[in-house]
Design a protein around this motif. Structure first.
Motif, PDB file in Angstrom:
ATOM      1  N   SER A 136       0.926  -1.216   0.028  1.00  0.00           N
ATOM      2  CA  SER A 136      -0.017   0.185  -0.076  1.00  0.00           C
ATOM      3  C   SER A 136       0.796   1.217   0.154  1.00  0.00           C
ATOM      4  O   SER A 136       2.123   1.098   0.264  1.00  0.00           O
ATOM      5  CB  SER A 136      -0.792  -0.005   1.191  1.00  0.00           C
ATOM      6  N   PRO A 137       0.518   2.368  -0.406  1.00  0.00           N
ATOM      7  CA  PRO A 137       1.229   3.454  -0.583  1.00  0.00           C
ATOM      8  C   PRO A 137       1.677   4.048   1.041  1.00  0.00           C
ATOM      9  O   PRO A 137       2.806   4.449   1.138  1.00  0.00           O
ATOM     10  CB  PRO A 137       0.058   5.020  -0.844  1.00  0.00           C
ATOM     11  N   GLU A 138       0.810   3.747   2.205  1.00  0.00           N
ATOM     12  CA  GLU A 138       1.302   3.791   3.586  1.00  0.00           C
ATOM     13  C   GLU A 138       2.638   3.084   3.730  1.00  0.00           C
ATOM     14  O   GLU A 138       3.542   3.685   4.385  1.00  0.00           O
ATOM     15  CB  GLU A 138       0.411   3.548   4.537  1.00  0.00           C
ATOM     16  N   VAL A 139       2.469   1.687   3.452  1.00  0.00           N
ATOM     17  CA  VAL A 139       3.676   0.950   3.661  1.00  0.00           C
ATOM     18  C   VAL A 139       4.911   1.460   2.799  1.00  0.00           C
ATOM     19  O   VAL A 139       6.315   1.356   3.372  1.00  0.00           O
ATOM     20  CB  VAL A 139       3.408  -0.553   3.205  1.00  0.00           C
ATOM     21  N   PHE A 140       4.761   1.894   1.647  1.00  0.00           N
ATOM     22  CA  PHE A 140       5.811   2.502   0.716  1.00  0.00           C
ATOM     23  C   PHE A 140       6.264   3.698   1.440  1.00  0.00           C
ATOM     24  O   PHE A 140       7.617   3.701   1.492  1.00  0.00           O
ATOM     25  CB  PHE A 140       5.283   2.870  -0.623  1.00  0.00           C
ATOM     26  N   VAL A 141       5.544   4.632   2.038  1.00  0.00           N
ATOM     27  CA  VAL A 141       6.006   5.667   2.885  1.00  0.00           C
ATOM     28  C   VAL A 141       6.984   5.234   4.093  1.00  0.00           C
ATOM     29  O   VAL A 141       8.058   5.595   4.162  1.00  0.00           O
ATOM     30  CB  VAL A 141       5.015   6.535   3.264  1.00  0.00           C
ATOM     31  N   TRP A 142       6.586   4.188   4.685  1.00  0.00           N
ATOM     32  CA  TRP A 142       7.414   3.520   5.789  1.00  0.00           C
ATOM     33  C   TRP A 142       8.784   3.196   5.267  1.00  0.00           C
ATOM     34  O   TRP A 142       9.568   3.453   5.885  1.00  0.00           O
ATOM     35  CB  TRP A 142       6.573   2.619   6.656  1.00  0.00           C
ATOM     36  N   ALA A 143       8.696   2.785   4.270  1.00  0.00           N
ATOM     37  CA  ALA A 143       9.801   2.062   3.775  1.00  0.00           C
ATOM     38  C   ALA A 143      10.829   3.141   3.247  1.00  0.00           C
ATOM     39  O   ALA A 143      12.163   2.923   3.690  1.00  0.00           O
ATOM     40  CB  ALA A 143       9.564   0.886   2.276  1.00  0.00           C
ATOM     41  N   VAL A 172      21.114   2.859  -1.772  1.00  0.00           N
ATOM     42  CA  VAL A 172      20.763   1.466  -2.196  1.00  0.00           C
ATOM     43  C   VAL A 172      20.325   0.380  -1.199  1.00  0.00           C
ATOM     44  O   VAL A 172      19.403  -0.154  -1.253  1.00  0.00           O
ATOM     45  CB  VAL A 172      21.818   0.946  -3.283  1.00  0.00           C
ATOM     46  N   GLY A 173      21.340   0.260  -0.217  1.00  0.00           N
ATOM     47  CA  GLY A 173      21.157  -0.498   0.800  1.00  0.00           C
ATOM     48  C   GLY A 173      19.929  -0.205   1.449  1.00  0.00           C
ATOM     49  O   GLY A 173      19.170  -1.224   1.919  1.00  0.00           O
ATOM     50  N   GLY A 174      19.551   0.826   1.917  1.00  0.00           N
ATOM     51  CA  GLY A 174      18.696   1.265   2.612  1.00  0.00           C
ATOM     52  C   GLY A 174      17.227   0.864   1.799  1.00  0.00           C
ATOM     53  O   GLY A 174      16.297   0.461   2.487  1.00  0.00           O
ATOM     54  N   VAL A 175      17.205   1.115   0.579  1.00  0.00           N
ATOM     55  CA  VAL A 175      16.112   0.803  -0.097  1.00  0.00           C
ATOM     56  C   VAL A 175      15.829  -0.712  -0.246  1.00  0.00           C
ATOM     57  O   VAL A 175      14.805  -1.135  -0.169  1.00  0.00           O
ATOM     58  CB  VAL A 175      16.100   1.483  -1.600  1.00  0.00           C
ATOM     59  N   LEU A 176      17.060  -1.343  -0.220  1.00  0.00           N
ATOM     60  CA  LEU A 176      17.036  -2.874  -0.334  1.00  0.00           C
ATOM     61  C   LEU A 176      16.452  -3.414   0.615  1.00  0.00           C
ATOM     62  O   LEU A 176      15.391  -4.181   0.636  1.00  0.00           O
ATOM     63  CB  LEU A 176      18.061  -3.541  -0.843  1.00  0.00           C
ATOM     64  N   GLY A 177      16.826  -3.076   1.919  1.00  0.00           N
ATOM     65  CA  GLY A 177      16.553  -3.690   3.179  1.00  0.00           C
ATOM     66  C   GLY A 177      15.108  -3.303   3.459  1.00  0.00           C
ATOM     67  O   GLY A 177      14.206  -4.122   3.830  1.00  0.00           O
ATOM     68  N   ALA A 178      14.573  -1.966   3.140  1.00  0.00           N
ATOM     69  CA  ALA A 178      13.231  -1.640   3.429  1.00  0.00           C
ATOM     70  C   ALA A 178      12.284  -2.431   2.304  1.00  0.00           C
ATOM     71  O   ALA A 178      11.331  -2.870   2.889  1.00  0.00           O
ATOM     72  CB  ALA A 178      13.132   0.019   3.704  1.00  0.00           C
ATOM     73  N   GLY A 179      12.823  -2.365   1.250  1.00  0.00           N
ATOM     74  CA  GLY A 179      11.890  -3.244   0.341  1.00  0.00           C
ATOM     75  C   GLY A 179      11.674  -4.556   0.439  1.00  0.00           C
ATOM     76  O   GLY A 179      10.665  -5.220   0.297  1.00  0.00           O
ATOM     77  N   ILE A 180      12.875  -5.290   1.138  1.00  0.00           N
ATOM     78  CA  ILE A 180      12.670  -6.750   1.242  1.00  0.00           C
ATOM     79  C   ILE A 180      11.890  -6.840   2.457  1.00  0.00           C
ATOM     80  O   ILE A 180      10.898  -7.774   2.350  1.00  0.00           O
ATOM     81  CB  ILE A 180      13.873  -7.302   1.612  1.00  0.00           C
ATOM     82  N   ALA A 181      11.877  -5.788   3.471  1.00  0.00           N
ATOM     83  CA  ALA A 181      10.786  -6.186   4.751  1.00  0.00           C
ATOM     84  C   ALA A 181       9.603  -5.734   4.318  1.00  0.00           C
ATOM     85  O   ALA A 181       8.783  -6.398   4.926  1.00  0.00           O
ATOM     86  CB  ALA A 181      11.471  -5.006   5.548  1.00  0.00           C
ATOM     87  N   ALA A 182       9.286  -4.919   3.264  1.00  0.00           N
ATOM     88  CA  ALA A 182       8.107  -4.487   3.009  1.00  0.00           C
ATOM     89  C   ALA A 182       7.413  -5.462   1.966  1.00  0.00           C
ATOM     90  O   ALA A 182       6.194  -5.447   1.898  1.00  0.00           O
ATOM     91  CB  ALA A 182       7.985  -2.987   2.378  1.00  0.00           C
ATOM     92  N   ALA A 183       8.041  -5.857   1.016  1.00  0.00           N
ATOM     93  CA  ALA A 183       7.499  -6.768  -0.127  1.00  0.00           C
ATOM     94  C   ALA A 183       7.952  -7.913  -0.289  1.00  0.00           C
ATOM     95  O   ALA A 183       7.697  -8.753  -1.072  1.00  0.00           O
ATOM     96  CB  ALA A 183       7.647  -5.596  -1.335  1.00  0.00           C
ATOM     97  N   GLY A 184       9.307  -8.484   0.153  1.00  0.00           N
ATOM     98  CA  GLY A 184       9.981  -9.714   0.337  1.00  0.00           C
ATOM     99  C   GLY A 184      10.834  -9.725  -0.857  1.00  0.00           C
ATOM    100  O   GLY A 184      11.249  -8.751  -1.473  1.00  0.00           O
ATOM    101  N   LEU A 185      11.613 -10.876  -1.045  1.00  0.00           N
ATOM    102  CA  LEU A 185      12.606 -11.066  -1.689  1.00  0.00           C
ATOM    103  C   LEU A 185      12.248 -10.955  -3.226  1.00  0.00           C
ATOM    104  O   LEU A 185      13.196 -10.611  -4.026  1.00  0.00           O
ATOM    105  CB  LEU A 185      13.297 -12.351  -1.359  1.00  0.00           C
ATOM    106  N   GLY A 186      11.035 -11.302  -3.404  1.00  0.00           N
ATOM    107  CA  GLY A 186      10.910 -11.194  -4.950  1.00  0.00           C
ATOM    108  C   GLY A 186      10.653 -10.161  -5.444  1.00  0.00           C
ATOM    109  O   GLY A 186      10.619 -10.083  -6.566  1.00  0.00           O
ATOM    110  N   ALA A 187      10.418  -8.924  -4.639  1.00  0.00           N
ATOM    111  CA  ALA A 187      10.371  -7.693  -5.371  1.00  0.00           C
ATOM    112  C   ALA A 187      11.777  -7.113  -5.718  1.00  0.00           C
ATOM    113  O   ALA A 187      11.837  -6.010  -6.394  1.00  0.00           O
ATOM    114  CB  ALA A 187       9.663  -6.895  -4.402  1.00  0.00           C
ATOM    115  N   ILE A 490       4.898   2.088  14.931  1.00  0.00           N
ATOM    116  CA  ILE A 490       4.591   3.427  15.504  1.00  0.00           C
ATOM    117  C   ILE A 490       3.312   3.890  14.836  1.00  0.00           C
ATOM    118  O   ILE A 490       2.399   4.505  15.371  1.00  0.00           O
ATOM    119  CB  ILE A 490       5.881   4.331  15.556  1.00  0.00           C
ATOM    120  N   ALA A 491       3.583   3.911  13.298  1.00  0.00           N
ATOM    121  CA  ALA A 491       2.529   4.678  12.745  1.00  0.00           C
ATOM    122  C   ALA A 491       1.262   3.745  12.573  1.00  0.00           C
ATOM    123  O   ALA A 491       0.363   4.374  12.566  1.00  0.00           O
ATOM    124  CB  ALA A 491       2.995   4.900  10.923  1.00  0.00           C
TER     125      ALA A 491
END
Length: 492
Positions: A136-143, A172-187, A490-491
């Motif tokens: 969702s957009p909210e999850v994207f903002v958190w990432a 890049v590392g920050g986006v990678l880690g947050a992206g995996i946490a938000a969308a999984g390894l497949g993303a 928190i959010a």
């Protein structure tokens, strides 16, 4: 008696004043290191206030204000760490003073960010995460919040320990880690991540190799000639023309790509034209400057000084144009999602967001940049104008070659790799000359233990910097994933 009492009274008064003066001096010594953090904090608060002025907080989440503060914090850290790579060689070669370097870098970094910083940036840095995979957009903002904060914290830590790192890799590392946490390894786009990982080796190796080759050429064609001033009159204009041409192509390809579409072929044609013009202009200038110079190596400094200053400014311009997105890219993505309510592959960067990035980089340079500038310019290996020239030229050439090959490279790794390259070349050259002298004199010369100690590149700094490069992406990825979960809790 009265006279003695008066003297005694003045004596105690002097001691009291001395104590007060000591306390005041101690307070100043303690307070001085707090000035820079206080100014930085004031800028972060100001950036948050600016965000509040340009967005409707009744309609928009307060997360935009927090994201603006994080973007300002990241911009400060980019200025403190990344800009040192452009200014360090010129300062280490004593061509620019620290104050002059800070002024030149601030002007050209801001100009590059504001003039050629671009109107569009990918919301997911380097395309390593598929936006469609985010729930969702909210999850994207958190990432994006987690990515921005983790990369800023890591660059801040690297600055404290004196390690110049790639802010691009941190993001890049920050986006990678947050992206995996938000969308999984497949993303994750793993081929892109593999190319970025390969750049850890490619960037410093190319930068160091090219810098060493140019230093070897200068030593061969100028420094080791019997009449090195006459050799300089012939070759320095060639080197100036080459530098002008390379930097013209570099700026056209990297620094102006958002103003006009410039492919590699057109950039090379621009470089050839500018290089030929610079050569024609520099021939009489170098001839005039070389008149009356003594036939020694130190006399070459004024011949390389001006090209080195110009190269430092142009590197800063291109850096501001390209790396401002590291600070404001995630912020722009958060602003877009919060206002539009959807996740887009690319978003327009609002002007106020770009201004925060540009001025944050310049302010971070002024407040915290001197430490890393001294590290790159003085503490890795000793630089003179010729060696610094080789580092600057190799940085521009390496970026152009990498663009031609389609390889993602880090300007930080290239510049610091160039410093390592000239240092290791000096070690090799000195070792070779020592062996020749020992063989000619049929003497043992320095003992092997002494030769091992006679290193021209400080190994402690070398190992610290390389270690920081290796762990940047995994460290920021892990930290970003943790921060994403915390922010979401928190959010939510």
């Amino acid at each position: 008696m009265a006279l003695e009492e008066s003297r005694t009274r003045w004596k105690y008064l002097d001691k009291d004043l001395e104590r007060i003066g000591s306390v005041e001096y101690a307070a100043q010594s303690v307070g001085r290191p707090l000035v820079s953090p206080a100014v930085a904090l004031a800028f972060i608060v100001l950036a948050a206030a600016v965000a509040g002025l340009f967005v409707d907080l009744d309609q928009t989440p307060v997360l935009i204000v927090a994201a603006a503060a994080l973007g300002a914090y990241m911009a400060l850290n980019i200025g403190a760490n990344d800009v040192a790579n452009n200014m360090g060689p010129a300062v280490g070669a004593r061509v620019l003073t620290m104050g002059g370097a800070l002024l030149v870098a601030a002007v050209f970094e801001s100009a590059g960010a504001l003039i050629a910083g671009g109107d569009v940036v990918g919301t997911i840095s380097k395309g390593i995460i598929d936006p469609a995979g985010v729930a969702s957009p909210e999850v994207f903002v958190w990432a994006m919040m987690g990515a921005l904060l983790s990369s800023a914290l890591w660059v801040n830590l690297a600055t404290v320990i004196g390690a110049p790192v790639s802010t691009t890799h941190a993001v890049v590392g920050g986006v990678l880690g947050a992206g995996i946490a938000a969308a999984g390894l497949g993303a994750v786009d793993w081929p892109t991540m593999g190319a970025i990982a390969a750049s850890w080796v490619i960037s410093p190796f190319l930068g160091g190799s090219i810098a060493a080759l140019f230093l070897a050429f200068i030593e061969w064609r100028i420094v080791k000639r019997p009449d090195l001033i006459a050799a300089a009159r012939v070759w320095v204009p060639v080197l100036v023309g080459l530098m002008a041409g390379v930097f013209a192509a570099y700026i056209a390809l990297k620094g102006l790509k958002h103003l006009a579409e410039v492919d590699l072929g057109l950039a090379c044609l621009i470089g050839i034209g500018v290089g030929a013009l610079a050569y024609g202009i520099s021939v009489p200038i170098i001839r005039h400057r070389a008149a009356g110079l003594e036939n020694r190596k130190r006399s070459l400094k004024p011949l390389f000084a001006l090209p080195l200053v110009v190269s430092a400014g142009l590197l800063s311009f291109a850096h501001g144009a390209n790396d401002v997105a590291n600070a404001v890219g995630p912020l722009a993505a958060i602003v877009h999602v919060s206002l539009a309510g959807d996740v887009a592959a690319e978003v327009a960067i609002p002007t106020w967001v770009m201004v925060i990035g540009a001025f944050g980089i310049s302010l971070g340079l002024f407040l915290f940049g001197p430490k890393l500038i001294r590290m790159v310019g003085d503490q890795i290996t000793k630089l003179n104008p010729m060696r610094a020239y080789c580092v600057a030229l190799s940085a521009a050439i390496t970026v152009i070659v990498a663009s031609w090959l389609g390889l993602p490279v880090s300007s930080t790794h290239i510049a610091v790799g160039g410093v390592f390259g000239v240092g290791f070349f000096r070690e090799w050259d000195e070792s070779r000359r020592t062996r020749r002298q020992d063989k000619h004199k049929k003497a043992k010369g320095h003992a092997p233990e002494e030769r091992r100690r006679r290193k021209l590149v400080r190994r402690s700094h070398f190992m610290t910097i390389v270690a920081a490069w290796v762990v940047t992406v995994p460290a920021t990825a892990l930290l970003s994933a943790i921060l994403f979960l915390v922010i979401g809790a928190i959010a939510g």
